[in-house]
Design an enzyme around this catalytic site. Structure first.
Site, PDB file in Angstrom:
ATOM      1  N   THR A   1       0.829  -1.210   0.000  1.00 36.19           N
ATOM      2  CA  THR A   1       0.000   0.000   0.000  1.00 36.19           C
ATOM      3  C   THR A   1       0.864   1.261   0.000  1.00 36.19           C
ATOM      4  O   THR A   1       0.463   2.285  -0.553  1.00 36.19           O
ATOM      5  CB  THR A   1      -0.957   0.016   1.212  1.00 36.19           C
ATOM      6  OG1 THR A   1      -0.188  -0.137   2.414  1.00 36.19           O
ATOM      7  CG2 THR A   1      -1.957  -1.118   1.123  1.00 36.19           C
TER       8      THR A   1
ATOM      9  N   GLU B   1       1.839  12.351   1.287  1.00 35.00           N
ATOM     10  CA  GLU B   1       1.905  13.576   0.493  1.00 35.00           C
ATOM     11  C   GLU B   1       3.219  13.765  -0.231  1.00 35.00           C
ATOM     12  O   GLU B   1       3.304  14.510  -1.193  1.00 35.00           O
ATOM     13  CB  GLU B   1       1.604  14.779   1.404  1.00 35.00           C
ATOM     14  CG  GLU B   1       0.216  14.593   1.961  1.00 35.00           C
ATOM     15  CD  GLU B   1      -0.254  15.614   2.958  1.00 35.00           C
ATOM     16  OE1 GLU B   1      -0.530  16.739   2.537  1.00 35.00           O
ATOM     17  OE2 GLU B   1      -0.367  15.265   4.134  1.00 35.00           O
TER      18      GLU B   1
END
Ligand SMILES: Cc1cc2nc3c(=O)[nH]c(=O)nc-3n(C[C@H](O)[C@H](O)[C@H](O)COP(=O)(O)OP(=O)(O)OC[C@H]3O[C@@H](n4cnc5c(N)ncnc54)[C@H](O)[C@@H]3O)c2cc1C
Ligand code: SF4
Ligand code: FES
Ligand code: FES
Lengths: 168, 778, 328
Positions: free
Chosen positions: B675, B745
């Site tokens: 992931t 991010e």
């Protein structure tokens, strides 16, 4: 005439304004097809009509009389996943999962188009009958399905792992 | 912002500055993270494994229920009408035709809307979540072009949409501030981030710049952006007989939203329950905007449940995006390429009703060891929808400017751009003076360069050609800070059958949180993953945990550590003197194989089942809060990446396409390699969009967004995205929970510059104005 | 969406009969009309579904093709004769929209798809002469990077968004129409209008006219034709500029040539000036560049779409060079 949805006969809605997508989501409690734009610009609402991939947001339900619609709910269930669904899980072909039903429905029909020899924008010689299976062909053909999470690599991997043989 | 607020912020700033000094000087062991999380040493558990998402089967079969999909009896469907002027008042609003249209249940305008308090704006207080603090449909005032002016509820969506189109609104427009140049002439204001001014000075940068033998002085501009998650912002909600409000929402701040809705409706916080089990992407946008408030107000008026799904245009009208920036970067260097000055200053756009200015200097504060710095963000206030944070606010666009300038400097000096960066590697944070908690960016550069084949790059721009394409390579540094916001909390419930449940008001928007945190909990508790239930996305659960700022992993991690330590203490008490664990202290105990053991003597062991049985307990449940996040005042904590792009520019048409991309990351320990790779790639792809195509077109004449659709706002499609390679150092940060810094991010940072630099290498054209569309390369 | 009645036409005559009433619109794949109805830019009182009519592609006696108006875009793209005899058409089809949309969209609907001008779409917030004649055009001083450089007017600078039509314009296609007054044909290049002072009038169709087919005459040298589309993202985006071209070269000289441009005008733009300049000219980059410049000499760009002039010129030259087998 009725509409067949995942094998079951359904009456078309009385209000002809109802799109196939709203019929599925609001009227039939089949929220597997997703709404990302309602404008034909994202592919999240992709379902299969007589085996072809279409956008259910721009399809009026009334147009579907006499046709057979398959949604993600008709492709596999959490307990019995179709091979492509399983491959999406293994190759992480999604993150939020919102575009995913559309990607999967789209991919299933895309593989059939490839096998049928439908040319694409990246096909070198459009007059040739067979189309070579390549990552570029898959990417171009799947470009109608946006994924803002950016799971594109995983999606292509999942399709390649499952469908390469069928497509060729 | 009022003078009063400014004063308050300044006072807070002083207190914080004083405290910061004390924390910086404190001994390591006093600070959270001073003692490394014991899980960092454990290398054979579930952490790090490429575990497939636990919710995967539901998502791929369309059975994961999103906010707009919860069935409710007697549902009404909502549609909205939006203002078409930027400022002024409604003089007339004709709803009679809409009210009598078939199926209409209620038409709500400022005339009949329930009286509401203005919602507290996000970051104005710790639990606030609203996009701005404006009153919501309370009077005839218009504050932005696109503001909702009417809500229709009807029996079906089709009826609601049609009735909304029958509403006629008359306006009296006033002169609005919607143009950059005019606003700039009227004066700019100092911007702040989390209450602190976005202004830093170290030494005399102007002087150093004036004296330097080599310099770059360039201005970079970035446009507005919209998050555009594919799931439309939607909510299903209803009022219960007891006056409580039940909200199925798409949320990345459930607890904040429950609080803010309660404040707005003047009810107790406990009377609002917000849940959000699945979120179809957020990227900063799935917070509280006017639509949820209006849906709840209309539901109260109609006394019926409401489903409100914004149209895609509606999302652009009521959900803020990223603000535009104009950034001037000046770099000065010695002949050897040592930076003597970094000046990074510029302007962004804000509204007077929220506190969010795009903080584009954040990355510049700690990336390079220059001798002097002058960093500053100013803004002008527009009459527009309040913008908000979007993936890597500040860093995404700030690194575009800084890292493009670094490339320009490398070219000017004739030094390899990677080498230039390595030569300016700082020993400690150049502005705060704090030591780095863990910084291995050089290793990321070296391993990335080797894998990417950087040595094959021809440094002379415009020289490599492949058929009809000009080919270039570029690189840039990626960086994003480690954050942990105050307010975390977790509850752990252990049962005698060897199962554990974790409850936290956290979020899963596709980051893989629920899967990765289940892995962590399994290792921490010494249980198999199957024995863990991770509950999240519910405002009634403990904690005020925001899925934003890449801080959720740390926030959950620290909360679970606190709860775990409490659990161990309680279990030791229950175990008593007959247990092999008797006499051990909490910090001497760890978990393995479904029980507790002494850390240095793993054979001193007793299972949870046995402890609970002896104490005649079925379950034990503890809840705890982590200490304040002082670690970020003691260490400079950041994630890093080395980004590599290969770009092809069509020699005839100028079409730019990315043909290869590699991200080499240093983000601490990776909790789930599957992931995590997706998170990195997802960020990079959004960075590719930022570089080449994304732009919210804001028509300054009217202050109106003109491309509110996914066909006119381009996000990357499959065909734009090559195979993206990602790799990581996997070096744990000794001062972060699990050794992990956030990863959500960083992928979007540095990417824009890497691509722009590759475009330069391919063509010899330096595009400083995003997006890099073909007309800029013709 | 405004309420409407939905019916299906049993055949062309039935459609024409039903279409004679006011407020009736024909429905093809719905990919443009349903969208515009949702935006309330189109508000028909009745939809007559014609997507099931004339869904065949047949060879004409002259050796061309007659393509039914109900043929789906995918079916046209994958048709064997189209792929071999008119490859530019296949290429144009597959570069438009997405596979899903191409599976739905019909040839008739594609011809009549409306502009994607943002101000046209902004029904309640912007002025647009195409929606409300005489109201003004907010695009001229607004965002017009994608707008027209050729044949525009002070009233409207919108472009026709179709890829298919650009290829049809180059291939001398003819549109078959049935209306209250009987059947007629119109060459595709005359089918769409320039905006003039009535940009709301987009084609020569009369109210109630039904498109029944598009006919392609035989054009042997089109077997080596192509279509190139230039856009802001690699797929699923409208053209900034596109070029459809076919060229016949004999002894190094251009015997015949067809060039049409997309993304530059209110209609698919047949580059007749360039064609005239090329016939009889030596097949080479210099002649191609000269011809392209001749065509674009008539361009009247605005501030933000001036790049399209160069882009169109360069793309024309590149496409012709590719077809002629000479290097640019
Ligand atoms: C997101 C998106 C991207 C797109 N990208 C592209 C692109 O890149 N290139 C491109 O070329 N196109 C593109 N399209 C447009 C698409 O090609 C058109 O929407 C489509 O061709 C229209 O065909 P249809 O059958 O669906 O028409 P409809 O929507 O059914 O009808 C369109 C119009 O034609 C009329 N009509 C239909 N059939 C007849 C008939 N037989 N006689 C008379 N009138 C008739 C209708 O009344 C209506 O006015 C895109 C569309 C979308 C939504
Ligand atoms: S360019 Fe044409 S379609 Fe666009 S706003 Fe102007 S008149 Fe309307
Ligand atoms: S919802 Fe149908 S394409 Fe986006
Ligand atoms: S997985 Fe989130 S949009 Fe594709």
């Amino acid at each position: 005439m009725s509409i067949t949805i995942n094998g079951k006969a359904v009456d078309p809605p009385e209000d002809p304004r109802v799109s196939l997508l709203d019929l599925l989501r609001d009227h039939l409690a089949l929220p597997g097809a997703k709404m990302g734009c309602n404008q034909g610009a994202c592919g999240a609402c992709t379902v299969l009509v007589d085996g072809e991939r279409v956008l259910s947001c721009l399809t009026l339900a009334a147009q579907m009389e006499g046709r057979s619609v398959t949604t993600i709910e008709g492709i596999g269930s959490p307990d019995v996943l179709a091979p492509l669904q399983q491959a999406f899980v293994e190759h992480d072909g999604f993150q939020c999962g919102y575009c995913t039903p559309g990607q999967i429905c789209s991919a299933l029909a895309m593989v059939e188009e490839l096998r049928r020899g439908v040319p694409s924008h990246v096909t070198g010689d459009v007059s040739s009958e067979a189309i070579a299976f390549s990552s570029e062909e898959l990417r171009e053909r799947m470009s109608g399905n946006l994924c803002r999470c950016g799971a594109y690599n995983g999606i292509i991997d999942a399709i390649t792992a499952t469908c390469r043989e069928t497509a060729e | 912002m009022s003078i009063f607020d400014d004063a308050k912020q300044a006072a807070q700033g002083l207190v914080q500055a004083g405290m910061a000094k004390a924390v910086a000087l404190a001994p390591d062991s006093w600070v959270p993270g001073g003692k490394p999380d014991p899980l960092i040493r454990q290398r054979h558990g579930a952490i790090g494994k490429p575990v497939s998402r636990l919710d995967g089967a539901l998502k791929v079969s369309g059975k994961a229920t999103f906010a707009a999909e919860f069935p409710v009896e007697a549902m009404t469907y909502a549609a909205m009408v939006y203002s078409t002027i930027a400022k002024g008042r409604i003089t007339q609003i004709t709803v009679s035709e809409a009210e009598t249209a078939p199926g209409v249940v209620v038409v709500m305008t400022h005339r009949n809307a329930p009286r509401l308090n203005p919602p507290p704006a996000f970051l104005s207080e710790s639990k606030a979540a609203a996009g701005d603090s404006l009153p919501v449909m309370q009077d005839e005032r218009i504050y932005w072009n696109g503001q909702p002016v009417a809500v229709v509820l009807a029996e079906t969506q089709e009826q609601a949409d049609h009735a909304a189109s029958l509403i006629r609104v008359g306006y009296e427009a006033e002169e609005a501030q919607t143009t950059f140049e005019a606003a700039r002439e009227q004066g700019t204001q100092q911007s702040r981030f989390m209450g602190q001014p976005l202004h830093d000075e170290v030494g005399d940068a102007q002087d150093a710049f004036a004296k330097a033998p080599h310099k770059i002085d360039a201005t970079y501009t970035t446009p507005r952006h919209n998050h555009n998650p594919i799931e439309l912002h939607g909510v299903t909600l209803y009022w219960r007989g007891d006056g409580s409000l039940r909200v199925h929402d798409a949320q990345q701040v459930v607890a904040h939203t429950a609080y803010t809705l309660a404040r707005t409706f003047g009810i107790d916080e406990k009377q609002v329950v917000v849940t959000s089990p699945y979120v179809g992407g957020g990227f900063g946008s799935k917070t509280l905007w006017q639509h949820q408030i209006l849906a709840a107000a209309a539901a109260r008026l109609a006394k019926r449940p409401v489903r409100m799904v914004l149209s895609r245009e509606g999302v652009y009208r009521v959900v803020g995006g990223r603000s535009p920036t104009e950034q001037r970067v000046q770099l000065a260097a010695t002949d050897e390429g040592r930076l003597t000055a970094i000046l990074h200053r510029g302007l962004t756009v804000r509204t007077a009703h929220n506190v969010i200015a795009e903080p584009f200097i954040l990355a510049t504060r700690s990336l390079y060891g220059a001798e002097t710095f002058l960093l500053d963000v100013h803004h002008v206030d527009f009459d527009m929808l309040g913008n908000t944070f979007m993936r890597a606010p500040g860093e995404a666009v700030g690194t575009f400017a800084l890292e493009s300038a670094m490339d320009e400097l490398a070219h000017e000096l004739g030094i390899d751009p990677i080498e230039l960066r390595i030569r300016n590697e700082p020993e400690k944070d150049p502005i705060s003076g704090l030591p780095y908690s863990s910084r291995n960016v050089v290793e990321a550069w070296r391993s990335g360069a080797e894998r990417f084949g950087w040595e094959r790059r021809n440094p002379v721009p415009g020289t490599v050609r492949d058929g009809g394409w000009l080919v270039g390579m570029g690189c840039a540094t990626a960086t994003y800070p480690y954050h942990r916001m105050p307010g975390g909390a977790a509850r752990i419930t252990l049962s005698a059958d060897g199962r554990a449940t974790l409850d936290l008001a956290a979020h899963e928007m596709g980051m893989g949180t629920s899967t990765a945190q289940t892995q962590v909990a399994a290792d921490r508790l010494g249980l198999p993953m199957e024995a863990i239930t991770f509950n999240y996305g519910d405002s009634t659960l403990p904690g005020l945990i925001m899925a934003g700022g890449s801080q959720q992993t740390a926030s959950i991690g620290a909360s679970v550590i606190a709860a775990y330590n409490k659990l161990v203490g309680e279990l030791l008490k229950l175990a008593g003197n007959d247990s092999p664990l008797a006499g051990l202290k909490t910090e001497e105990v760890g978990s393995r194989d479904g029980g507790l053991c002494a850390l240095d003597e793993p054979d001193r062991f007793e299972t949870y089942a046995s402890i609970l049985a002896r104490a005649q307990r079925d379950t034990i449940s503890v809840e705890a809060e982590p200490p304040m996040p002082l670690e970020t005042m003691h260490w400079s904590m950041h994630s890093y990446g080395a980004m590599f792009a290969e770009v092809r520019v069509n020699a005839v048409t100028g079409e730019p396409r990315v043909s290869r991309f590699l991200g080499s990351f240093d983000c601490g320990r990776i909790l789930n390699s599957k992931t995590a790779a997706s998170q990195f790639r997802g960020g990079i792809i959004m960075g590719l969009g930022l570089a080449l195509m994304e732009e919210t077109q804001f028509d300054e004449r009217k202050g109106r967004v003109l491309n509110p659709s996914l066909s006119e706002y381009h996000v990357p499609v499959h065909m734009d995205v090559p195979e993206i390679e990602v790799m990581w150092t996997d070096i744990p940060d000794p001062h972060a929970p699990m050794g992990a810094r956030g990863i959500g991010e960083i992928g979007i940072t540095g990417t824009g510059a890497a691509i722009a630099n590759a475009v330069y290498n391919a063509t010899g054209r330096r595009v400083r104005d995003l997006p890099i569309t073909l007309d800029k390369l013709l | 969406m405004t309420p409407f009645k939905y019916t299906r036409a049993s055949d062309a005559a039935d459609a024409v009969r039903k279409g004679a009433a006011t407020g009736v619109k024909f429905l093809g794949g719905g990919t443009n009309l349903v969208d515009l109805m949702r935006e309330t830019i189109e508000r028909p009182g009745e939809l007559v579904d014609v997507s099931g009519l004339s869904t065949e592609i047949v060879e004409t006696d002259e050796g061309g093709l007659r393509i039914g108006a109900g043929v789906r875009n995918t079916a046209l793209a994958e048709h064997r004769r189209v792929r071999t005899a008119y490859p530019m058409l296949t290429r144009a089809m597959v570069s438009g929209a997405s596979a899903q949309i191409r599976n739905m969209a019909t040839v008739g609907g594609n011809l009549l798809q409306r502009t994607r001008c943002s101000y046209f779409y902004d029904e309640d917030g912007s002025r647009c002469n195409k929606r409300v004649p005489g109201e003004g055009c907010d695009a001229i001083e607004g965002f017009h990077r994608g707008h027209a450089i050729l044949g525009a007017s002070d009233a409207c600078i919108a472009v026709h968004p179709s890829d298919m039509c650009v290829a049809l314009a180059a291939l001398d296609a003819v549109v078959h129409i049935e209306g209250a007054k009987g059947a007629r044909t119109v060459p595709l290049v005359d089918f769409h209008c320039l905006p003039g002072d009535r940009p709301d009038i987009e084609t020569v169709l009369e109210p109630g006219d039904l498109i029944t087919a598009v006919e392609l005459p035989p054009m042997p040298f089109a077997a080596a034709s192509t279509y190139r589309k230039v856009r802001d993202r690699a797929s699923y985006a409208f053209a900034l500029v596109s070029v459809a071209a076919a060229i016949e070269i004999e002894d190094g000289q251009v015997r015949d040539v067809r060039i049409a441009l997309g993304g530059v005008a209110h209609k698919p733009w047949r580059a007749t000036r360039a064609e005239a300049a090329l016939r009889g000219a030596p097949a080479g980059e210099t002649a191609f560049a000269g011809a392209a410049a001749t065509e674009l000499a008539g361009a009247r760009p605005l501030a933000d779409n001036a790049f399209k002039v160069r882009l169109a010129e360069r793309t024309i030259v590149s496409v012709l060079c590719e077809l002629a087998g000479v290097t640019a």
